[in-house]
Design a protein around this motif. Structure first.
Motif, PDB file in Angstrom:
ATOM      1  N   HIS A 193      39.322  12.794  31.763  1.00  0.00           N
ATOM      2  CA  HIS A 193      39.165  14.044  32.494  1.00  0.00           C
ATOM      3  C   HIS A 193      38.311  13.805  33.732  1.00  0.00           C
ATOM      4  N   ALA A 194      38.501  14.641  34.745  1.00  0.00           N
ATOM      5  CA  ALA A 194      37.658  14.549  35.934  1.00  0.00           C
ATOM      6  C   ALA A 194      37.172  15.939  36.302  1.00  0.00           C
ATOM      7  N   ARG A 195      35.894  16.033  36.582  1.00  0.00           N
ATOM      8  CA  ARG A 195      35.312  17.308  37.002  1.00  0.00           C
ATOM      9  C   ARG A 195      35.337  17.406  38.513  1.00  0.00           C
ATOM     10  N   LEU A 196      35.595  18.608  39.020  1.00  0.00           N
ATOM     11  CA  LEU A 196      35.572  18.837  40.461  1.00  0.00           C
ATOM     12  C   LEU A 196      34.686  20.038  40.760  1.00  0.00           C
ATOM     13  N   HIS A 197      33.960  19.934  41.858  1.00  0.00           N
ATOM     14  CA  HIS A 197      33.174  21.085  42.302  1.00  0.00           C
ATOM     15  C   HIS A 197      33.288  21.164  43.813  1.00  0.00           C
ATOM     16  N   ARG A 198      32.634  22.171  44.393  1.00  0.00           N
ATOM     17  CA  ARG A 198      32.789  22.419  45.825  1.00  0.00           C
ATOM     18  C   ARG A 198      32.483  21.192  46.663  1.00  0.00           C
ATOM     19  N   SER A 199      31.478  20.428  46.256  1.00  0.00           N
ATOM     20  CA  SER A 199      31.063  19.299  47.097  1.00  0.00           C
ATOM     21  C   SER A 199      31.494  17.950  46.541  1.00  0.00           C
ATOM     22  N   SER A 200      32.552  17.929  45.754  1.00  0.00           N
ATOM     23  CA  SER A 200      33.050  16.631  45.301  1.00  0.00           C
ATOM     24  C   SER A 200      33.455  15.810  46.513  1.00  0.00           C
ATOM     25  N   PRO A 201      33.026  14.550  46.584  1.00  0.00           N
ATOM     26  CA  PRO A 201      33.297  13.746  47.783  1.00  0.00           C
ATOM     27  C   PRO A 201      34.789  13.567  48.045  1.00  0.00           C
ATOM     28  N   ALA A 202      35.133  13.439  49.317  1.00  0.00           N
ATOM     29  CA  ALA A 202      36.545  13.311  49.701  1.00  0.00           C
ATOM     30  C   ALA A 202      37.173  12.065  49.081  1.00  0.00           C
ATOM     31  N   GLY A 203      36.409  10.978  49.060  1.00  0.00           N
ATOM     32  CA  GLY A 203      36.956   9.734  48.511  1.00  0.00           C
ATOM     33  C   GLY A 203      37.300   9.882  47.033  1.00  0.00           C
ATOM     34  N   TYR A 204      36.453  10.581  46.322  1.00  0.00           N
ATOM     35  CA  TYR A 204      36.666  10.842  44.896  1.00  0.00           C
ATOM     36  C   TYR A 204      37.958  11.635  44.705  1.00  0.00           C
ATOM     37  N   GLN A 205      38.119  12.683  45.526  1.00  0.00           N
ATOM     38  CA  GLN A 205      39.326  13.506  45.410  1.00  0.00           C
ATOM     39  C   GLN A 205      40.579  12.716  45.737  1.00  0.00           C
ATOM     40  N   LEU A 206      40.444  11.865  46.744  1.00  0.00           N
ATOM     41  CA  LEU A 206      41.611  11.099  47.167  1.00  0.00           C
ATOM     42  C   LEU A 206      42.027  10.101  46.091  1.00  0.00           C
ATOM     43  N   ARG A 207      41.016   9.480  45.457  1.00  0.00           N
ATOM     44  CA  ARG A 207      41.317   8.554  44.364  1.00  0.00           C
ATOM     45  C   ARG A 207      42.095   9.269  43.256  1.00  0.00           C
ATOM     46  N   ILE A 208      41.642  10.462  42.924  1.00  0.00           N
ATOM     47  CA  ILE A 208      42.314  11.230  41.880  1.00  0.00           C
ATOM     48  C   ILE A 208      43.742  11.566  42.322  1.00  0.00           C
ATOM     49  N   ALA A 209      43.867  12.048  43.555  1.00  0.00           N
ATOM     50  CA  ALA A 209      45.195  12.440  44.054  1.00  0.00           C
ATOM     51  C   ALA A 209      46.129  11.234  44.052  1.00  0.00           C
ATOM     52  N   ARG A 210      45.606  10.088  44.435  1.00  0.00           N
ATOM     53  CA  ARG A 210      46.460   8.902  44.497  1.00  0.00           C
ATOM     54  C   ARG A 210      46.933   8.509  43.107  1.00  0.00           C
ATOM     55  N   ALA A 211      46.011   8.556  42.137  1.00  0.00           N
ATOM     56  CA  ALA A 211      46.401   8.197  40.771  1.00  0.00           C
ATOM     57  C   ALA A 211      47.466   9.160  40.252  1.00  0.00           C
TER      58      ALA A 211
END
Lengths: 803, 305
Positions: A391-409
């Motif tokens: 699982h991955a938690r997301l909040h308003r200030s989740s870093p862009a790189g973190y989000q991109l890694r998730i999106a890519r996976a």
């Protein structure tokens, strides 16, 4: 005017390519994928032998339970497989499941002669083991397992018969509680020594004869047991090292021996030690009680400091840490649940719900992602295993790189991680009485359930409840269509209702009756678990138990509760919406006609059924349907409200379904939504099959509009996307961020080409590692029942066409 | 623009498609406006052509219950496969409500600009998260200039970005004052030869090309696009003329749109006995799109697909 970049081509963001899996990890993965799951009788035999001996009959149950676990951990086979850097085995096979005869194991043994022959989730059974289970284990536990002991003899008979083919609800807690996030942060910082010390000082304060005495003594016993378990592996590693010709491997084995001599006794000194310490505890916990939902939790938070320290000290590098994490993940794949075919219908897919969650905020509310977060995200992309449940938690200030890694996976079809919205979940936990710090530090359990890490004994999977069945009862005066037996109260005829509110009132009356029945059964099981199945190791790893001197099954943990899943809530909502539109608003049919049509299973009622099917449906951002799903959620949550379990915690609602939406659906008659009798409901809060026709944003808006604060135990929402629709990572990222900004609580995204699924269905074995997300967890496609396979394909196809 | 103007400006639309990812940057909602002056032989949205609401009849859904025949107040339905007598039907929707199987669908609904803004706002979170917005498409949006202008202005005031897709057949004087409210303009080029253009689209292309010149000369972000229709727009001479025209406009980029034949299935539902302008050409495979792309690249254009 701003000149936008018209081409939506590259988003400009870049993250480094995921790390590659090492040869070692690849080989172990292959071995595990190839291993046919087996039934391992070891646990059942050792535990039974211990209790049969009756040497300590005078001791309180909690002490005997601790001693039994110690006996098991000391006597189970020690195996170190080739190339392993983390050691410890759940069972005596490479991939296997144990039996828990004191819990649900007796019921599972009905399949003892069919496990290996059945089509779905076959499990190898060694004939010798089968004989010993039949002769040694079954006779001892048949009159003694918890569910039986929880009721009077007649009550037990009724309960067991009902649960053999459950229509109204399934009480999972008969199999034990588990379902928690152990205090692994405490374990790696203090070691068992620390816990033993705390228990001893508490014992000195309270006195050996105090009510807390037995529990505190049992903690010392399980500490000894864990240390002995590690010591067995120390000796084995030393022995292997002494015979190892290859120098590199010899040094690895010596290192393993050294680590096993320190942890879990002491606090971990390195990243490697921390993982090994956690693994030993993870195994022991799965052997102590139900092997389900023991969730390592926020591994990136626990391991982050070790990683930084080791990196600075020069004893670890990124690749090395990545390999160790891979070894850890693969270890968790070595255990599978042994479920009978009956149980598989509800808990399909062979998964143990060992949830690992990354990202999110720290207790202060600041972003907490770190280098280990990235490693774990790379791992779930590269090593697509069924366990752990990522699982991955997301909040308003989740870093862009973190989000991109998730999106890519996810866009690449990894199927993991499932995503959790801190902005919604933290306030829900706060409203449950959790402190701000604990709420921000939440982790997920099992499938989707948010809890306080190391502090909640939440029994998040206490029971599953078949909501649409009670709508059927409401439409038919407490009886199922075509049945004379009355299951619910004799409510007024539905045909007399002059508004949808009156129909809802009938539903509420049936629901309350059903929930009351369930809660009576649950209370008995809770007492049974407390009396017959205390869990000292689990309790040691839950804050509050040592302080109060009470076992977790006696309410010792800091936070308590029970989660009950309302299955089929969308079906109920869609049915109410259809009645409102067709009967009360447009008056195209009378309520009598609709009820009659449902009773007939829509035989010769094509026109009416077509009209019902075309009425507003959940998942299209259409308030005419969404509000009824919300009403149904509210009703279910309200029936649970104000009731307390035997551990002193509230009953709370969840809306996720595992595979129970199939099992329950097969038992329920036709419904006003237009659904045919016996067909599956939708999974969790997902729209009915083919019902969401306005694309993913509309579906997300629908789910975000629901009263999610009434679902503290979590929800699952499946979003199946065709590969073209997420060709740009920015689109998927936009869906996730947009959905969470709109207020969605959870989503799990499957990006799979339907062609591959069809091929995998027609040629089992061609895609052994094909992972699909079911309902709060991932499963290998090949492990699904034909019905579940078809459901996954149908949903994917429909998205591809409609999109 | 005040709210009353938003209410006053009413438009005729036939679809609002959410999660459109091919009509501009990010996640978008595409609003399809009804009515078009062109009659392209390959039209993929024939339901966009007529500038008034109409009833589509899905013969495959009909179970011959006859309920529609009983409710039609204008005697505009006949029990045959075409069902709707177009010149009598005023799209009153009674047949659509009567049929349990959904064999009738009304195409086209009138909506006030501010209502439409409310509707598209529902995906605002996704626009903001992805850099997307709303795209006005059709049909030909500029046929409803007052509505389009009111809508775009309302959106701009709310911080929603709006893009415009056009076939280029519009009155320059009417559109020019609105242009600054648009995030982008997607401008379709089809056939450069005037006679061929008239033959395959039913309209003259002089004013279209003149509008293209004016747009390109300004500061507005314009993307020129061309559907690759085999045997219609992808001839070498047409590609060369397109390239020459864009060079003349100092435009370096064009987006090619793939063609599919899905529009054809819609024709009988709408009572078009034959395609509006001759029959649609064979659908092109990817190869035709690629060939056109290569050729245009060879002519010095940057080509997006």
């Amino acid at each position: 005017m701003i000149r936008p970049s018209i081409h939506s081509g590259d988003s400009g963001q870049k993250t480094p390519e995921p790390l590659a899996l090492s040869e070692r990890v690849r080989q172990i993965h292959e071995t595990i994928l190839r291993a046919a799951p087996a039934l391992c009788a070891e646990r059942a035999l050792l535990v039974t032998r211990y209790f049969r001996r009756r040497t300590d009959r005078a001791e309180p149950r909690v002490v005997r339970k601790a001693s039994a676990l110690a006996y098991l951990l000391r006597n189970k086979k020690v195996r170190i497989y080739p190339g392993e850097r983390l050691v410890g085995c759940f069972t005596s096979y490479r991939v296997a499941g144990g039996l828990y005869p004191e819990l649900h194991g007796v019921a599972m043994m009905e399949d003892l002669f069919r496990f290996d022959k059945r089509a779905v989730n076959p499990i190898r059974v060694d004939p010798k083991a089968r004989r010993r289970l039949l002769l040694e284990v079954l006779p001892y536990w048949l009159p003694r397992f918890v569910a039986l002991r929880s009721f009077s003899p007649l009550g037990a008979l009724a309960f067991v018969l009902d649960q053999l083919s459950p229509a109204s609800y399934v009480v999972n807690e008969t199999g034990g509680v588990s379902h928690f996030v152990p205090d692994y942060a405490g374990l790696v910082s203090r070691g068992t020594e620390g816990f033993r010390r705390q228990a001893a000082s508490r014992l000195a304060e309270l006195g050996v004869d105090s009510p807390a005495g037995p529990f505190l003594r049992s903690v010392a016993l399980v500490c000894d047991a864990l240390e002995a378990f590690a010591d067995g592996y120390r000796r084995a590693a030393q022995k292997l090292a002494s015979r190892e010709a290859d120098g590199v491997r010899r040094r690895e084995l010596e290192r393993i021996a050294e680590i096993c001599s320190r942890v879990p006794r002491k606090g971990a000194g390195t990243f490697h030690e921390a993982l090994q310490s956690i693994l030993f505890a993870q195994i022991a916990l799965n052997l102590e009680s139900l092997d389900n939902g023991v969730s390592p939790g926020r591994l990136d938070q626990i391991l982050g400091p070790f990683y930084q320290r080791d990196l600075a000290a020069g004893v670890l590098d990124r690749e090395d840490a990545f390999e160790l994490l891979g070894c850890f993940a693969l270890k968790l794949c070595e255990i599978v649940p042994v479920f009978s075919e009956r149980t598989t219908r509800i808990h399909g897919g062979m998964m143990n719900g060992q949830a690992v969650v990354v990202g999110g905020t720290d207790a202060e509310g600041k972003d907490a992602s770190n280098a280990v977060t990235d490693l774990l995200l790379d791992l779930m992309d590269r090593l697509r295993t069924r366990q752990p449940n990522y699982h991955a938690r997301l909040h308003r200030s989740s870093p862009a790189g973190y989000q991109l890694r998730i999106a890519r996976a996810l866009a690449g079809g990894a199927g993991s991680p499932a995503l959790y919205n801190d902005e919604v979940i933290v306030p829900i936990l706060r409203a449950q009485g959790m402190t701000e710090r604990d709420a921000r530090d939440y982790a997920t359990v099992g499938c989707v359930e948010p809890v306080a890490a190391g502090k909640s004994f939440q029994s998040t999977d206490a029971a599953l409840f078949n909501l649409p069945l009670f709508l059927e009862l409401a439409l038919n005066r407490g009886r199922r269509f075509g049945s004379w037996r009355r299951m619910g109260p004799k409510t007024p005829r539905a045909e007399t209702c002059s508004s949808i509110d009156e129909v809802i009132e009938l539903f509420r009356a049936q629901l309350e009756h059903g929930v009351a029945r369930l809660l009576r059964a649950l209370a008995a099981i809770e007492d049974g678990n407390a009396r017959w199945h205390p869990t000292p190791l689990t309790s040691m790893l839950l804050r509050g138990c040592l302080a109060t001197g009470r076992d977790a099954t006696h309410g010792g943990a800091l936070y308590n509760g029970s989660g009950i899943q309302g299955v089929g809530v969308v079906e109920v909502g869609d049915s109410l919406a259809a009645l409102e539109a067709v009967v009360f608003q447009h008056r195209r049919a009378s309520l009598r006609e609709v009820v009659t049509a449902c009773r007939q299973g829509f035989r010769d009622c094509d026109a009416l059924r077509a009209r019902l099917l075309r009425s507003p449906k959940f998942g299209n951002d259409d308030p005419r349907a969404d509000r009824f799903v919300g009403r149904a959620m509210e009703l279910f949550a309200a029936t649970l409200e104000g009731r307390e379990n035997r551990r002193g915690g509230p009953y709370v609602a969840g809306f996720y379904s595992m595979t129970a939406h199939q099992a329950f659906g097969s038992l329920v008659g036709a419904l006003p939504s237009g659904r045919l009798p016996g067909t599956a409901f939708s999974s969790g809060l997902s729209a009915g099959p083919g019902c969401d026709r306005r694309g993913p944003t509309a579906a997300l808006c629908s789910v975000a509009s629901l009263p999610l604060h009434r679902a503290p135990n979590g929800v699952n929402f499946n979003l199946k996307l065709a590969p073209w629709s997420v060709a740009e990572p920015a689109w998927l990222q936009g869906l996730v961020r947009g959905g969470f900004a709109a207020g969605a609580m959870q989503m799990q995204i499957n990006v799979i080409d339907p062609k591959i699924l069809i091929e995998a269905r027609d040629h089992p074995g061609r895609y052994p590692g094909l992972l699909v997300r079911i309902s709060g967890y991932s499963s290998y496609f090949d492990d699904l029942s034909p019905e579940m396979k078809q459901e996954v394909i149908d949903r994917t196809l429909c998205e591809a066409v409609a999109g | 623009m005040d709210a009353t103007a938003g209410e006053a400006a009413r438009g005729l639309i036939f679809d609002v498609q959410r999660y459109s990812v091919h009509d501009g940057p990010g996640i978008r909602t595409t609003v399809f406006l009804k009515g078009c002056l062109l009659r392209c032989a390959w039209c993929q949205n024939p339901e966009s052509l007529r500038p008034h609401p109409e009833v589509a009849f899905y013969a495959d859904r009909c179970r011959e219950l006859g309920q529609c025949l009983a409710v039609c107040p204008r005697d505009a339905l006949q029990p045959d496969t075409e069902r709707v007598v177009r010149d009598r039907c005023d799209a009153c929707e009674l047949c659509a409500a009567a049929c349990p199987h959904g064999a009738f669908e009304v195409v086209g609904r009138r909506v006030a600009a501010n209502e439409l803004v409310e509707e598209v706002q529902r995906d605002r979170a996704f626009f903001e998260a992805s850099g997307g917005g709303v795209t006005l498409s059709g049909g030909e949006p500029t046929l409803q200039m007052a509505f389009v202008g009111a809508f775009a202005r309302l959106c701009r005031d709310l911080g929603l970005r709006v893009g415009l897709q056009t076939c280029g057949a519009f009155g320059w004087a009417a559109l020019e004052p609105l242009l600054s409210d648009f995030e982008f303009v997607h401008f379709d080029l089809k056939i450069m030869d005037p006679q061929d253009h008239r033959r395959w689209t039913g309209a003259d292309n002089r004013s279209i090309l003149e509008n293209a010149r004016r747009l390109a000369a300004g500061e507005w972000p314009v993307e020129f696009r061309m559907p690759v229709i085999p045997g219609r727009t992808d001839s070498l001479s047409n590609l060369e003329s397109v390239a020459a025209f864009l060079h003349e406009l100092r435009v370096e980029r064009i987006r090619l749109l793939a063609y599919h034949r899905l529009g054809e299935a819609k024709l009988p539902r709408l009572g078009y006995p034959i395609p509006p302008l001759g029959s649609a050409p064979e659908p092109n495979g990817k190869t035709q799109l690629e060939a056109a792309r290569e050729h245009l690249r060879g002519l010095g254009l940057e080509v997006l697909t």
